[in-house]
Design a protein around this motif. Structure first.
Motif, mmCIF file in Angstrom:
data_model
loop_
_atom_site.group_PDB
_atom_site.id
_atom_site.type_symbol
_atom_site.label_atom_id
_atom_site.label_comp_id
_atom_site.label_asym_id
_atom_site.label_seq_id
_atom_site.Cartn_x
_atom_site.Cartn_y
_atom_site.Cartn_z
ATOM 1 N N PRO A 112 -12.930 1.149 4.150
ATOM 2 C CA PRO A 112 -13.222 -0.293 4.139
ATOM 3 C C PRO A 112 -14.351 -0.642 3.168
ATOM 4 O O PRO A 112 -14.260 -1.651 2.461
ATOM 5 C CB PRO A 112 -13.643 -0.579 5.581
ATOM 6 N N LYS B 201 -7.257 1.187 0.023
ATOM 7 C CA LYS B 201 -6.379 1.768 1.030
ATOM 8 C C LYS B 201 -5.082 2.194 0.354
ATOM 9 O O LYS B 201 -4.598 1.537 -0.564
ATOM 10 C CB LYS B 201 -6.086 0.700 2.088
ATOM 11 N N GLY C 167 -13.084 -4.361 8.116
ATOM 12 C CA GLY C 167 -12.451 -3.044 8.092
ATOM 13 C C GLY C 167 -11.937 -2.543 9.425
ATOM 14 O O GLY C 167 -11.801 -1.335 9.621
ATOM 15 N N TYR D 210 -7.942 4.839 4.323
ATOM 16 C CA TYR D 210 -8.596 3.538 4.185
ATOM 17 C C TYR D 210 -10.113 3.700 4.200
ATOM 18 O O TYR D 210 -10.684 4.235 5.141
ATOM 19 C CB TYR D 210 -8.151 2.652 5.356
ATOM 20 N N THR E 44 0.813 -1.227 0.000
ATOM 21 C CA THR E 44 0.000 0.000 0.000
ATOM 22 C C THR E 44 0.843 1.273 0.000
ATOM 23 O O THR E 44 0.296 2.360 0.036
ATOM 24 C CB THR E 44 -0.909 0.049 1.244
ATOM 25 N N SER F 214 -2.414 6.174 6.626
ATOM 26 C CA SER F 214 -2.914 5.394 5.500
ATOM 27 C C SER F 214 -4.394 5.660 5.369
ATOM 28 O O SER F 214 -5.144 5.590 6.346
ATOM 29 C CB SER F 214 -2.653 3.906 5.744
ATOM 30 N N THR G 184 -5.008 -4.311 8.763
ATOM 31 C CA THR G 184 -6.206 -4.525 9.567
ATOM 32 C C THR G 184 -5.949 -5.680 10.530
ATOM 33 O O THR G 184 -4.889 -6.308 10.491
ATOM 34 C CB THR G 184 -7.418 -4.907 8.698
ATOM 35 N N HIS H 265 -7.152 -4.053 0.561
ATOM 36 C CA HIS H 265 -8.251 -3.945 1.518
ATOM 37 C C HIS H 265 -7.832 -4.388 2.922
ATOM 38 O O HIS H 265 -8.104 -3.689 3.897
ATOM 39 C CB HIS H 265 -9.438 -4.776 1.015
ATOM 40 N N PRO I 39 -9.044 -1.601 11.548
ATOM 41 C CA PRO I 39 -7.594 -1.444 11.420
ATOM 42 C C PRO I 39 -6.872 -1.943 12.663
ATOM 43 O O PRO I 39 -7.470 -2.079 13.715
ATOM 44 C CB PRO I 39 -7.408 0.070 11.290
ATOM 45 N N ALA J 82 -5.094 3.747 8.636
ATOM 46 C CA ALA J 82 -4.692 2.355 8.829
ATOM 47 C C ALA J 82 -3.212 2.200 9.138
ATOM 48 O O ALA J 82 -2.753 1.107 9.402
ATOM 49 C CB ALA J 82 -5.036 1.537 7.603
#
Lengths: 100, 551, 209, 207
Positions: free
Chosen positions: C139, C144, B452, C137, B311, C135, B387, B383, B454, C170
């Motif tokens: 969801p 992200k 979702g 994000y 990312t 980050s 997380t 995604h 984190p 994130a």
């Protein structure tokens, strides 16, 4: 295996003094070459030349001064493994920086 | 060969009297077995601290909003939990404890190649560990950067990041020394007849691990050292305020830390490869494939580090290559799993505690591996990266895998190491509590993560409450299991039934030919090896009757 | 559960594809393991048979997983290549992350702390951090991207349903990391236009004073 | 490492090749330690080419060349000292080791003057003068100080190790029958040399 062998004499004969002087001389000449070449503008080739010369110098030090030439072949394999790891890391890292 | 001091091989390593007495005879001993025990004690102490931190984190997360601590404390606790568990428990867990103790015995040697270096590495380990603990009590408070020390937060944070960094650096050094000792030992000290393909698989995995320790650790060493210089003297290397590239830090961090994951898991795989044939009473299926897959994992594992960074905005080429290699690195692990299962086929299987842990390892590690594949897929990774899915994944691999591997090793080798038997019943009860508690604790994190949630969050949105609550309940079950397990092992040392039986489980590797507990030089005469390990022959199964009594 | 869009479908498909294969393999391994443990228990099976291995079997369970993981790689890559190529006509918004809040700068010159976007229009967010790593994000959109100092990152999406969706940070960023939440609010075209108008008027009024 | 085992009171056995193998493995960790920094160097150089060129002009090539010659020569004397001890020429070996230490000292003195000149001009990490420069130049000097500094530290460690060996040689503990420790010290010293062989062109010759 080698568990109990007493090698008071190392298994190989180290080279005599002469070869060391020869290598030393070669190293000095190579240093002279890089310094001279650095003064001339080769563009991108400058770095390539400098690094090539550095590699040759290291090769001489590794094989003669550090006795790799006469060591058990497993030492050479070890050196390659270490270099391989370093080079692969560098190349893979550059996929993030230079091929965008 | 000079004469031995008399009596070296008459008494066990536990009773042997050397130059020093009492505590000194341990902390200055260069005997690989004593050093292994020193590592065991220190590692388990740090583990207890790490578990406590984990327990507190779970307690904090039982409900949304502040519960038992403030956010700063929470951030420090997850940092310390990570640093301690990774650098002080999982990395040294198998190589330094059981590797030190059993590597020389299993290859038929008297000690490692460099015994004094071995002692030094334990001292470094202790110093590094204490430094990490001491940083908690210094003014400024413990580091709150996460165990990854990401730049620039690690340069900005006002907490004691320096001691934590130095601790990691010193521990890295300790790990390197163990690694180079093991590589040399395996090359030089194998006993007569112990060819490469007669090595026990635990040795193969330790050998591969040792190479990673030697080659990858220095890179994190220098990286952390550079962060130290940045904080201390204002050097500009990674700090973006001075033109540095914070992503380059992440690259260098993971060039080590991803291979480090294999430092953690490979020895556990080796332990499983030892235990399964012994408790199935038959030879291992696909010896060479398991051995080579260890080497393949060590090799490929060095090429996939950037999958921790999908990312950060890497180039498309890097994304492509690293994702592809990540999928390829799964193959050797899969090969191992299939071979283990095949080893059960037509065996004569005993389900003693070591075997239970080994079987649980296969199950939990497989879940960890499969969820790893999900993260290797680029779009899915965008995604679920960062997380609680990731948290669940690496706990399945590191705890369900390596942790259970360590527990398996403890139950497998404990009687050999100390000459005492532990009780079977509590050991099995503890196992089931651990297994159930583990899954209740970590499985909900997969679900939360996909929804979702984190990671590294002190607080969370109310919709995640049920999952967090379930997870916290799991942590209680897990800890109950841990307490029973450790109490059982501990009381075995105090009042467990004494045994001098050499081959407790009916194993075929060399440690079962040494006395229990082993004498200082392991063997009276160095054994000779003529065939591959795990070659069960019918006449070897004669002590069947004795075995019945043990079980 | 989440707003549908082709991208989300792709991500979910890749996830399901991997999950299905993984579940099947996990089931296979586990069932075999348990079956063997009972079938060949030492009480029933006193004598073990030494089987050293089988090369065809090894090849089989090396090649088949390779094919499977290449499939997984392919689906993951497809989704990603869409996520990394924003359409040229995207609406661009500048996003700044700092400890511990988000700021959205619109091309029209005003800025907000909540992201408002029109429905069905590709939106490209240019991400930058004022201090440490964050980050960005969402969801619900399965997307992200890290927000880093000294480095330009971007992220794009095309929201097909109106509504309000959570935006989280994130990447760990310190004390109030877990409170660095905001929302992305998807409005219909007309609602968005009137909201924008209002914003522009407000900001110019603010400047006038 | 034979004395190690004597001290431990057990496992008396000597394995010179094993000792060298261990030393080489240790050298790899050193190699990769510097390797990590070379990786950082190459990335930043790739990203900030022009600024690196500019910054490198500030370095004195003469100093660099001189130090290269010093270090190469010290490598020669180190290799000669091992060859001498093998031929049982103790005095020659001690002499060569002392020369090596002397050259290492020259190297450090040279380095000292070079660094103080830089610091005198206000170029050191965190200095105002440096912070006014471009990002690439800040990175270049950051790397310059760390890499040459860490290399200097290795030279100092090398001197200490060789000095220890010299004492051992004088006392006769290192002799024509047992010289693996001197060999290990030599290997270390040559590695320090190799690292300099790369540092030199990368910092001094890219103007």
């Amino acid at each position: 295996m080698t568990q109990d062998h007493h090698n008071h004499e190392t298994q190989h004969n180290h080279p005599g003094y002469g070869i060391y002087f020869l290598v030393w001389f070669a190293l000095l000449v190579l240093t002279g070459i890089t310094v001279t070449v650095a003064g001339i503008d080769f563009g991108n080739l400058t770095v390539a030349t400098a690094l090539t010369v550095a590699c040759i110098k290291s090769y001489l030090v590794l094989t003669i001064f550090m006795h790799l030439k006469v060591e058990n072949p497993v030492f050479k394999v070890f050196v390659w493994v270490a270099l391989f790891f370093l080079i692969v890391s560098l190349v893979l890292l550059f996929t993030d920086y230079s091929f965008i | 060969m000079t004469a031995h001091p008399t009596g070296v091989n008459d008494v066990s390593y536990l009773e042997y009297k050397g130059k020093h007495k009492g505590l000194m005879s341990w902390i200055f001993s260069t005997d690989h077995k004593r050093i292994g025990v020193l590592y065991l004690i220190s590692m388990l102490t740090f583990f207890a601290v790490g578990v406590t931190f984990g327990f507190l984190m779970r307690l904090e997360l039982i409900a949304p909003g502040p519960t038992i601590m403030d956010p700063q404390t929470y951030n420090s606790i997850f940092t310390l939990h990570g640093v301690i568990m990774i650098f002080l428990f999982i990395i040294p867990g198998l190589p330094a404890v059981f590797g030190n103790f059993f590597l020389p015995i299993m290859i038929g040697a008297k000690d490692v190649s460099f015994p004094r270096l071995n002692l030094l590495s334990w001292w470094l380990f202790l110093i590094g560990g204490l430094l990490a603990i001491v940083s908690v009590f210094l003014p400024g408070g413990p580091a709150d950067t996460g165990w990854t020390f990401y730049i620039p937060y690690s340069v900005r944070s006002g907490t004691n990041v320096m001691p934590a960094l130095m601790a990691a650096f010193i521990l890295g050094f300790s790990s390197i020394l163990t690694g180079l000792n093991f590589v040399t030992t395996v090359h030089r000290l194998r006993t007569k007849g112990m060819g490469w393909f007669k090595l026990p698989l635990f040795i193969w995995s330790l050998y591969s691990t040792a190479w990673i320790q030697v080659l990858a650790t220095p890179i994190i060493g220098i990286t952390l050292l550079l962060v130290v210089f940045e904080r201390w003297m204002g050097f500009g290397i990674f700090d973006p305020a001075l033109g540095g590239d914070p992503v380059l830090y992440q690259h260098l961090f993971w060039i080590y830390s991803h291979p480090a994951v294999y430092i953690m898991i490979l020895p556990a795989m080796g332990v499983i490869s030892e235990i399964i044939p012994v408790f199935a009473r038959r030879t291992i299926f696909g010896y060479k494939f398991i051995a080579f897959s260890s080497v393949a994992i060590a090799l490929l594992g060095s090429l996939v580090w950037a999958h921790h960074m999908f990312t950060v905005g890497m180039s498309g080429t890097a994304m492509f290559i690293f994702s592809l290699l990540t999928f390829i690195v799964a193959i050797p692990s899969a090969i191992k799993v299939f071979n283990w299962v095949a080893t059960l086929y037509k065996g004569s299987i005993y389900t003693d505690p070591p075997m239970l842990y080994a079987l649980a390892f296969i199950f939990l590690f497989s879940i960890g591996g499969f969820t790893g594949l999900m993260q290797g897929a680029l779009s899915v990774n965008l995604h679920i990266h960062d997380t609680s899915f990731i948290v669940a994944h690496f706990h399945y691999v590191m705890f369900g895998g390596t942790g259970f591997g360590i527990f398996a090793a403890m139950h497998y080798w404990w009687p050999k190491m100390f000459g005492r038997k532990y009780k079977m019943r509590p050991a099995k009860v503890a196992f089931w509590l651990l297994f159930v508690g583990f899954n209740v604790l970590y499985f909900p994190m997969f679900v939360m993560g996909w929804l979702g949630m984190p990671r590294r969050y002190y607080d969370y949105l109310p919709e995640y409450t049920p999952y967090h609550r379930l997870s916290t309940i799991g942590s209680w079950i897990l800890i109950t299991g841990l307490i029973i397990m450790f109490y059982n092992l501990y009381s075995a040392l105090r009042k467990g039934e004494k045994t001098t039986e050499e081959n407790i489980w009916g194993g075929e590797t060399l440690e079962w030919r040494a006395k229990t507990p082993p004498p200082l030089e392991n063997f009276e005469d160095l054994p000779e090896v003529s065939e591959a390990p795990y070659e069960y022959k019918e006449n070897d199964l004669v002590n069947e009757k004795e075995l019945e009594e043990v079980h | 559960m989440f707003p549908s869009s082709t991208y989300i479908e792709k991500v979910d498909f890749a996830f399901l594809f991997i999950t299905a294969i993984s579940a099947a393999l996990l089931l296979l391994v586990t069932v075999l393991m348990i079956y063997f443990v009972f079938k060949y228990n030492h009480k029933k099976n006193k004598k073990a048979v030494n089987i050293h291995g089988s090369v065809p079997l090894e090849i089989f369970w090396t090649v088949v997983p390779i094919i499977l993981v290449l499939g997984m790689f392919y689906f993951g890559w497809m989704g990603y290549s869409e996520a990394s190529n924003p359409p040229a006509n995207s609406m661009e918004v500048k996003v700044t992350g700092q400890m511990w809040k988000w700021t959205f700068d619109y091309p029209e010159g005003f800025s907000t702390d909540t992201l408002y976007v029109p429905q069905g229009v590709p939106v490209k967010l240019n991400l930058n951090s004022a201090d440490v790593n964050h980050s960005f994000y969402i969801p619900a959109f399965r997307i992200k991207r890290d927000v880093l100092p000294n480095r330009e990152n971007f992220l794009w999406f095309n929201a097909e349903k109106t509504g309000s969706f959570d935006v989280a940070c994130a990447e760990y960023c310190g004390l109030r990391h877990s409170y660095m939440y905001t929302k992305v609010i998807v409005l219909t075209d007309s609602d968005y236009e009137s909201w924008k108008k209002q914003k522009i008027e407000k900001s110019s009024a603010g400047q006038a004073i | 490492m034979s004395t190690a085992e004597h001290a431990a009171g057990h496992h008396v056995h000597r394995d010179d090749e094993g000792a060298r193998l261990g030393m080489w493995l240790f050298l790899f960790t050193e190699l990769l330690l510097f390797g990590g920094m070379f990786i950082i160097y190459s990335v930043y150089r790739y990203v900030h080419q022009a600024e690196f060129h500019l910054a490198a002009k500030e370095l004195n090539t003469l100093f660099g060349t001189f130090n290269t010659i010093i270090l190469l020569t010290s490598s020669l004397t180190m290799a000669l000292s091992i060859a001498a001890i093998q031929k049982d020429k103790k005095a020659l070996s001690v002499f060569m080791q002392l020369i090596t230490i002397l050259f290492a000292a020259f190297f450090m003195v040279n380095k000292y003057f070079e660094w103080s000149a830089k610091i005198h001009h206000g170029i050191y990490p965190g200095s105002d003068e440096l912070l006014m420069k471009s990002n690439g130049e800040i990175l270049f000097f950051g790397l310059y100080y760390i890499m040459t500094g860490l290399h200097g530290l290795h030279v100092i460690i090398g001197v200490a190790v060789i000095a220890y060996m010299t004492v051992g040689t004088v006392k006769g503990k290192i002799n024509s029958g047992s010289f693996v420790r001197l060999e290990a010290a030599g290997l270390y010293w040559h590695l320090v040399d190799i690292i300099w062989i790369f540092l030199f062109p990368l910092f001094y010759l890219i103007t």
